[in-house]
Scaffold this active site. Structure first.
Site, PDB file in Angstrom:
ATOM      1  N   HIS A 348       0.923  -1.142   0.000  1.00 24.78           N
ATOM      2  CA  HIS A 348       0.143  -0.029   0.146  1.00 24.78           C
ATOM      3  C   HIS A 348       0.816   1.198   0.002  1.00 24.78           C
ATOM      4  O   HIS A 348       1.867   1.317   0.578  1.00 24.78           O
ATOM      5  CB  HIS A 348      -0.957  -0.104   1.220  1.00 24.78           C
ATOM      6  CG  HIS A 348      -2.250  -0.798   1.221  1.00 24.78           C
ATOM      7  ND1 HIS A 348      -2.952  -0.784  -0.112  1.00 24.78           N
ATOM      8  CD2 HIS A 348      -2.749  -1.788   1.669  1.00 24.78           C
ATOM      9  CE1 HIS A 348      -3.920  -1.500   0.312  1.00 24.78           C
ATOM     10  NE2 HIS A 348      -3.767  -2.237   1.225  1.00 24.78           N
ATOM     11  N   CYS A 417       0.104   1.536  -6.027  1.00 20.07           N
ATOM     12  CA  CYS A 417      -0.819   2.483  -6.429  1.00 20.07           C
ATOM     13  C   CYS A 417      -0.406   4.019  -6.498  1.00 20.07           C
ATOM     14  O   CYS A 417       0.370   4.338  -5.745  1.00 20.07           O
ATOM     15  CB  CYS A 417      -2.187   2.427  -5.771  1.00 20.07           C
ATOM     16  SG  CYS A 417      -3.033   0.868  -5.609  1.00 20.07           S
ATOM     17  N   ARG A 426      -0.630   2.202 -11.688  1.00 20.80           N
ATOM     18  CA  ARG A 426       0.433   1.698 -10.735  1.00 20.80           C
ATOM     19  C   ARG A 426       1.737   2.483 -10.956  1.00 20.80           C
ATOM     20  O   ARG A 426       2.010   2.787 -12.012  1.00 20.80           O
ATOM     21  CB  ARG A 426       0.374   0.194 -11.244  1.00 20.80           C
ATOM     22  CG  ARG A 426      -0.796  -0.682 -10.968  1.00 20.80           C
ATOM     23  CD  ARG A 426      -1.009  -0.809  -9.539  1.00 20.80           C
ATOM     24  NE  ARG A 426      -2.176  -1.636  -9.280  1.00 20.80           N
ATOM     25  CZ  ARG A 426      -3.623  -1.202  -9.073  1.00 20.80           C
ATOM     26  NH1 ARG A 426      -3.583   0.093  -9.248  1.00 20.80           N
ATOM     27  NH2 ARG A 426      -4.602  -2.062  -8.981  1.00 20.80           N
TER      28      ARG A 426
END
Length: 449
Positions: A348, A417, A426
């Site tokens: 993340h 991300c 991405r």
């Protein structure tokens, strides 16, 4: 003062034939300056006594005479109210004095220019009743007046209403005279604004009692007091928006703050567990179950220390603050210990521990260290792809296109991300292995410094 001498035929101490001759008493009377203020014996100087009755004025007023009765003849004792008023209040003009022929109580007041009555003579003209007196003129210039002297009576047989008497003592308005001042007051009363009665009520003035409403008026007032459907709907919509805003605020707080706290706690416990297992010899290199931690990543420049688990499951791996290894199906990649291949991982960038939040700050040559049970594998950052489609899986191939690598080797690929707080695209960071160090030789230089 010379004493009164008796006349012939009288008895008692004043019997005729006393020491003084006849006519002495009359001469003494003529020498008096004011017979009213210096009365003869037996007479009264108070204006509250009437000449014809000898009673106080308030007693005599209780039995007023009417015009139909016979004129009253004074019984030798007569007092001049006009002279009494002049002596007490000073000279009175024609406007302030009573009109000719008026009466005060039952005493006759002669008008200006009329001959003064002689004591013992009958009163000139008939006597009118108290109700037949004319209004007193200039009443506001008199210092002290009784209610009787201020009363303005109606002419006999008239139907006109009696004027108001209490405005001087009670503070009421004077009787209407039709003059300029009265018209101005009436105009001010008509031009009074609607809010003035309320201000008068707030100031302490007694409010007039409201008239009772009919049943129809009461129903209309009740309907008017109720909120309209539009108002109710607007309130409901407002409450919904407020509730939604509070929920959104709580959700944002949870995502940006609480998830990081929870993920850091879980990732910290997992890191300690992995290190304890390595120290106890309970783990061995090989195949790991999905969600099982097997390595630790160090990025010294970003101060990142995060466990690496098998798989990229969002709930079991990524949302727990760990870094996931692509190890399933077509996305399966090599392990760090492999002699050739691409070790690809995901993490993340925002929330849930956000271990890859600042990987865009890495520059070529920055070290990335993978710690396993047997060795330390050191990679150097080689290139970065700021943005690509989530479906571009070629970035984790053995020789990723666009990475700058020309042939097979031992590579590492970091994916996350972008932009921040979204998952639209991405970001890719590639690195090349430059050192493999067994744990028995200690930590590499990248972690020692």
């Amino acid at each position: 003062m010379t004493s009164r001498r008796p006349h012939a035929g009288q008895e008692g101490p004043y019997a005729q034939g006393a020491s003084e001759p006849d006519g002495t008493f009359e001469a003494a009377v003529e020498q008096l300056a004011d017979p009213l203020n210096d009365p003869l014996p037996g007479q009264h100087t108070s204006p509250w006594f009437r000449a014809e009755t000898g009673q106080p004025d308030d007693v005599a007023r209780q039995t007023p005479r009417t015009a139909a009765q016979e004129p009253v003849e004074p019984s030798g004792e007569w007092y001049d109210p006009e002279g009494y008023r002049r002596d007490w209040y000073g000279p009175q003009g024609p406007e302030s004095g009573p009109a000719a022929g008026t009466v005060q109580g039952t005493a006759v007041i002669p008008g200006p220019g009329a001959p003064a009555p002689v004591p013992g003579a009958p009163a000139p003209g008939p006597v009118r009743s108290v109700t037949d007196v004319s209004p007193v003129q200039g009443d506001e210039t008199v210092a002290l007046r009784t209610a009787d002297t201020r009363r303005a009576a109606r002419p006999a047989g008239s139907d006109a209403p009696e004027p108001a008497l209490g405005h001087l003592s009670t503070g009421g308005e004077p009787p209407s005279t039709g003059g300029r001042a009265e018209r101005r007051r009436a105009a001010r009363g008509r031009g009074r604004r609607r809010g003035e009665p309320r201000r008068a009520a707030e100031a302490g003035a007694p409010a007039e009692p409201a008239a009772p409403m009919s049943r129809l008026e009461a129903r209309r007032a009740a309907r008017a007091a109720k909120d309209s459907p539009a108002v109710v709907a607007s309130r409901v919509v407002g409450e919904v928006f407020i509730t939604f805003g509070v929920l959104m605020l709580l959700f944002v707080t949870y995502q940006l703050w609480w998830t990081n706290i929870r993920a850091d706690q879980i990732a910290g416990r997992e890191t300690n567990k992995i290190q304890d297992d390595w120290a106890n010899g309970e783990r061995s290199p090989g195949v790991f179950a999905p969600g099982q931690g097997f390595a630790i990543m160090h990025i010294p420049k970003l101060d990142v220390v995060a466990p690496i688990a098998e798989g990229i499951d969002k709930e079991k791996v990524l949302d727990r603050g760990m870094i996931g290894h692509y190890a399933e199906g077509k996305l399966k990649t090599a392990m760090p210990s492999a002699k050739q291949g691409n070790f690809a991982v995901a993490g993340h960038r925002n929330t849930h521990g956000e271990p890859f939040r600042y990987i865009n700050r890495l520059e070529p040559g920055d070290p990335i260290v993978i710690e396993t049970q047997d060795a330390y594998y050191t990679y150097e950052m080689a290139s970065i792809l700021p943005q690509t489609s989530p479906s571009n899986v070629a970035v984790i191939d053995e020789v990723p296109p666009g990475s700058g690598f020309t042939g097979p080797g031992r590579y590492i690929t970091l994916t996350t991300c972008t932009p921040e707080f979204t998952s639209t695209y991405r970001m890719i960071v590639w690195g090349k292995m430059v050192d493999e160090r067994p744990r028995s030789k200690g930590k590499p230089d990248a972690l020692v410094g």
